[in-house]
Scaffold this motif. Structure first.
Motif, mmCIF file in Angstrom:
data_model
loop_
_atom_site.group_PDB
_atom_site.id
_atom_site.type_symbol
_atom_site.label_atom_id
_atom_site.label_comp_id
_atom_site.label_asym_id
_atom_site.label_seq_id
_atom_site.Cartn_x
_atom_site.Cartn_y
_atom_site.Cartn_z
ATOM 1 N N GLN A 1 -6.925 -3.629 12.276
ATOM 2 C CA GLN A 1 -6.104 -3.398 11.094
ATOM 3 C C GLN A 1 -6.631 -4.249 9.955
ATOM 4 O O GLN A 1 -7.453 -5.161 10.166
ATOM 5 C CB GLN A 1 -4.638 -3.794 11.373
ATOM 6 C CG GLN A 1 -3.903 -2.899 12.337
ATOM 7 C CD GLN A 1 -2.660 -3.571 12.905
ATOM 8 O OE1 GLN A 1 -2.708 -4.178 13.972
ATOM 9 N NE2 GLN A 1 -1.554 -3.469 12.189
ATOM 10 N N ASP A 2 -6.144 -3.978 8.763
ATOM 11 C CA ASP A 2 -6.428 -4.847 7.626
ATOM 12 C C ASP A 2 -5.817 -6.213 7.920
ATOM 13 O O ASP A 2 -4.622 -6.301 8.207
ATOM 14 C CB ASP A 2 -5.810 -4.248 6.357
ATOM 15 C CG ASP A 2 -6.123 -5.044 5.105
ATOM 16 O OD1 ASP A 2 -6.495 -6.231 5.227
ATOM 17 O OD2 ASP A 2 -5.963 -4.489 4.008
ATOM 18 N N PRO A 3 -6.601 -7.292 7.874
ATOM 19 C CA PRO A 3 -6.040 -8.617 8.154
ATOM 20 C C PRO A 3 -4.843 -8.967 7.283
ATOM 21 O O PRO A 3 -3.961 -9.720 7.704
ATOM 22 C CB PRO A 3 -7.216 -9.562 7.894
ATOM 23 C CG PRO A 3 -8.430 -8.723 8.124
ATOM 24 C CD PRO A 3 -8.056 -7.348 7.643
ATOM 25 N N ASP A 4 -4.783 -8.414 6.055
ATOM 26 C CA ASP A 4 -3.658 -8.715 5.181
ATOM 27 C C ASP A 4 -2.344 -8.147 5.721
ATOM 28 O O ASP A 4 -1.269 -8.581 5.315
ATOM 29 C CB ASP A 4 -3.908 -8.162 3.776
ATOM 30 C CG ASP A 4 -4.983 -8.957 3.043
ATOM 31 O OD1 ASP A 4 -5.250 -10.108 3.452
ATOM 32 O OD2 ASP A 4 -5.555 -8.426 2.074
ATOM 33 N N ALA A 5 -2.442 -7.179 6.638
ATOM 34 C CA ALA A 5 -1.229 -6.619 7.239
ATOM 35 C C ALA A 5 -0.617 -7.589 8.244
ATOM 36 O O ALA A 5 0.570 -7.483 8.564
ATOM 37 C CB ALA A 5 -1.537 -5.292 7.924
ATOM 38 N N SER B 1 11.058 8.055 0.507
ATOM 39 C CA SER B 1 10.159 7.702 1.603
ATOM 40 C C SER B 1 10.690 6.446 2.283
ATOM 41 O O SER B 1 11.068 5.482 1.611
ATOM 42 C CB SER B 1 8.742 7.463 1.081
ATOM 43 O OG SER B 1 7.823 7.244 2.139
ATOM 44 N N ILE B 2 10.735 6.492 3.599
ATOM 45 C CA ILE B 2 11.137 5.327 4.378
ATOM 46 C C ILE B 2 9.854 4.574 4.693
ATOM 47 O O ILE B 2 8.990 5.082 5.422
ATOM 48 C CB ILE B 2 11.885 5.752 5.649
ATOM 49 C CG1 ILE B 2 13.074 6.632 5.272
ATOM 50 C CG2 ILE B 2 12.361 4.535 6.431
ATOM 51 C CD1 ILE B 2 13.565 7.511 6.391
ATOM 52 N N ILE B 3 9.721 3.402 4.133
ATOM 53 C CA ILE B 3 8.438 2.697 4.111
ATOM 54 C C ILE B 3 8.519 1.373 4.863
ATOM 55 O O ILE B 3 9.602 0.864 5.151
ATOM 56 C CB ILE B 3 7.986 2.430 2.660
ATOM 57 C CG1 ILE B 3 8.980 1.486 1.966
ATOM 58 C CG2 ILE B 3 7.843 3.737 1.886
ATOM 59 C CD1 ILE B 3 8.526 0.992 0.615
ATOM 60 N N ARG B 4 7.343 0.841 5.162
ATOM 61 C CA ARG B 4 7.229 -0.506 5.710
ATOM 62 C C ARG B 4 6.459 -1.356 4.697
ATOM 63 O O ARG B 4 5.375 -0.960 4.243
ATOM 64 C CB ARG B 4 6.498 -0.487 7.051
ATOM 65 C CG ARG B 4 7.253 0.254 8.160
ATOM 66 C CD ARG B 4 6.577 0.047 9.504
ATOM 67 N NE ARG B 4 7.158 0.868 10.550
ATOM 68 C CZ ARG B 4 8.212 0.531 11.283
ATOM 69 N NH1 ARG B 4 8.803 -0.627 11.067
ATOM 70 N NH2 ARG B 4 8.673 1.335 12.229
ATOM 71 N N LEU B 5 7.019 -2.491 4.330
ATOM 72 C CA LEU B 5 6.360 -3.396 3.399
ATOM 73 C C LEU B 5 5.199 -4.110 4.096
ATOM 74 O O LEU B 5 5.205 -4.239 5.319
ATOM 75 C CB LEU B 5 7.374 -4.415 2.873
ATOM 76 C CG LEU B 5 8.564 -3.860 2.101
ATOM 77 C CD1 LEU B 5 9.438 -5.006 1.589
ATOM 78 C CD2 LEU B 5 8.137 -2.958 0.957
ATOM 79 N N PRO B 6 4.189 -4.545 3.315
ATOM 80 C CA PRO B 6 4.120 -4.542 1.852
ATOM 81 C C PRO B 6 3.523 -3.256 1.293
ATOM 82 O O PRO B 6 2.691 -2.619 1.957
ATOM 83 C CB PRO B 6 3.197 -5.727 1.574
ATOM 84 C CG PRO B 6 2.256 -5.739 2.753
ATOM 85 C CD PRO B 6 3.090 -5.323 3.942
ATOM 86 N N VAL B 7 3.950 -2.882 0.089
ATOM 87 C CA VAL B 7 3.383 -1.758 -0.643
ATOM 88 C C VAL B 7 3.348 -2.124 -2.119
ATOM 89 O O VAL B 7 4.003 -3.075 -2.558
ATOM 90 C CB VAL B 7 4.220 -0.460 -0.464
ATOM 91 C CG1 VAL B 7 4.265 -0.031 0.991
ATOM 92 C CG2 VAL B 7 5.638 -0.643 -1.012
ATOM 93 N N ASP B 8 2.609 -1.353 -2.892
ATOM 94 C CA ASP B 8 2.631 -1.477 -4.344
ATOM 95 C C ASP B 8 3.938 -0.847 -4.827
ATOM 96 O O ASP B 8 4.125 0.360 -4.714
ATOM 97 C CB ASP B 8 1.415 -0.764 -4.945
ATOM 98 C CG ASP B 8 1.430 -0.759 -6.470
ATOM 99 O OD1 ASP B 8 2.309 -1.418 -7.070
ATOM 100 O OD2 ASP B 8 0.573 -0.069 -7.060
ATOM 101 N N GLN B 9 4.840 -1.655 -5.355
ATOM 102 C CA GLN B 9 6.166 -1.175 -5.729
ATOM 103 C C GLN B 9 6.276 -0.743 -7.185
ATOM 104 O O GLN B 9 7.363 -0.397 -7.643
ATOM 105 C CB GLN B 9 7.211 -2.259 -5.434
ATOM 106 C CG GLN B 9 7.285 -2.655 -3.970
ATOM 107 C CD GLN B 9 8.411 -3.633 -3.672
ATOM 108 O OE1 GLN B 9 9.430 -3.669 -4.367
ATOM 109 N NE2 GLN B 9 8.236 -4.434 -2.634
ATOM 110 N N SER B 10 5.160 -0.737 -7.915
ATOM 111 C CA SER B 10 5.227 -0.383 -9.333
ATOM 112 C C SER B 10 5.750 1.037 -9.513
ATOM 113 O O SER B 10 5.303 1.972 -8.861
ATOM 114 C CB SER B 10 3.842 -0.527 -9.977
ATOM 115 O OG SER B 10 2.887 0.290 -9.318
ATOM 116 N N GLY B 11 6.718 1.178 -10.403
ATOM 117 C CA GLY B 11 7.302 2.478 -10.710
ATOM 118 C C GLY B 11 8.279 2.995 -9.674
ATOM 119 O O GLY B 11 8.770 4.119 -9.797
ATOM 120 N N LEU B 12 8.585 2.184 -8.667
ATOM 121 C CA LEU B 12 9.459 2.622 -7.583
ATOM 122 C C LEU B 12 10.734 1.798 -7.554
ATOM 123 O O LEU B 12 10.765 0.633 -7.961
ATOM 124 C CB LEU B 12 8.762 2.492 -6.226
ATOM 125 C CG LEU B 12 7.436 3.223 -6.041
ATOM 126 C CD1 LEU B 12 6.873 2.909 -4.660
ATOM 127 C CD2 LEU B 12 7.602 4.723 -6.227
#
Length: 289
Positions: free
Chosen positions: A191-195, A142-153
């Motif tokens: 949007q989510d303010p954390d974004a 998957s081509i992603i944009r951070l931030p994401v939960d990276q556990s197990g990846l």
């Protein structure tokens, strides 16, 4: 306890349709047979999964929970079968998830040049599922944009790009060549303010506690509709803003907002020659000047 996946598929159809008749039509089975399978699943689990009232079929808490878990379980099961077939060299299929605005074509062509018999499928994702498609098996990478939960990846950086504020055409700042984060402090962010932590730190509606709840928006198109209607603003990566143009909104560069970080991700325990080859060609995903 072993769960019969066929019973699970039948239950998911009922839970999504909230109507036994429509679910039976969707599955091409007789309604009595469908009802028997759902009752059998309830007996297996020892809980009630659905009930009928005057409004139709409704899900009790146990049924709602099972629906949440079953969709990803069925997807993972199908993906497992696909990966095993690919490992055996039978009808190999490789699925690439990608976020809006990212052009995947160059890397797909390079991968196909290495594996002419490979069937490549593309899966458009959003903020909410860009890594879930890896965990539930819908995508190989998957081509992603951070931030994401990276556990197990495994996450490999690809490139960064600037982000722009998207404003309605009649916004007081719409004619500017650039704005600052402080210029946007009085605006409502869709949007989510954390974004956008830089906006979060100066936003008046957060300081005063006047921020209204933002409904879940699953696509860029939904955000742009609300921006055009004057409901608020959003912040998008440059490539996304350039791809989704429309005459009633304007994208303005913002000084003081960090870039969008684009990465390639895959499940760390998954091994295949196709993943490695896609990693090799992934630098071609970076936009050219």
């Amino acid at each position: 306890m072993d769960i019969d996946l066929r019973k699970l598929r039948y239950f998911v159809a009922v839970a999504e349709e909230l109507h036994f008749g429509r679910a039976a039509e969707r599955l091409f089975v007789a309604q009595p047979a469908l009802s028997r399978q759902v009752r059998a699943l309830e007996e297996d689990l020892g809980v009630q999964l659905s009930r009928r009232d005057r409004r139709g079929t409704v899900l009790p808490p146990a049924g709602a929970q099972l629906l949440d878990d079953a969709v990803s379980l069925l997807a993972a099961s199908a993906a497992m079968v696909r990966r095993v077939a690919a490992a055996a060299g039978e009808k190999p299929v490789f699925t690439i998830g990608f976020m809006p605005g990212i052009t995947v074509t160059p890397a797909v062509r390079m991968l196909k040049a290495r594996h002419s018999s490979l069937s490549v499928r593309l899966l458009r994702t959003g903020w909410s599922d860009q890594v879930e498609v890896l965990r539930d098996g819908r995508a190989d990478v998957s081509i992603i944009r951070l931030p994401v939960d990276q556990s197990g990846l495994h996450v490999q950086p690809l490139f960064t790009e600037s982000r722009l504020a998207v404003l309605p055409i009649d916004h007081p700042l719409a004619g500017r060549s650039a704005v600052t984060v402080l210029d946007l402090a009085d605006d409502h962010l869709l949007q989510d303010p954390d974004a956008v932590p830089e906006w979060r730190d100066v936003a008046r509606e957060l300081r005063t506690g006047e921020r209204d709840d933002v409904p879940a928006l699953h696509s860029v198109e939904e955000k742009l509709e609300l921006v055009a209607a004057g409901a608020g603003i959003c912040v998008l990566p440059l490539s996304t803003a350039a791809f989704y143009t429309r005459p009633d909104v304007v994208a303005v560069p913002v000084d003081g907002i960090g870039p969008s970080r684009v990465c390639l991700a895959w499940v760390a325990t998954h091994r295949s020659r196709f993943i490695q080859d896609f990693v090799d060609v992934s630098p071609s995903l970076a936009p050219t000047a």
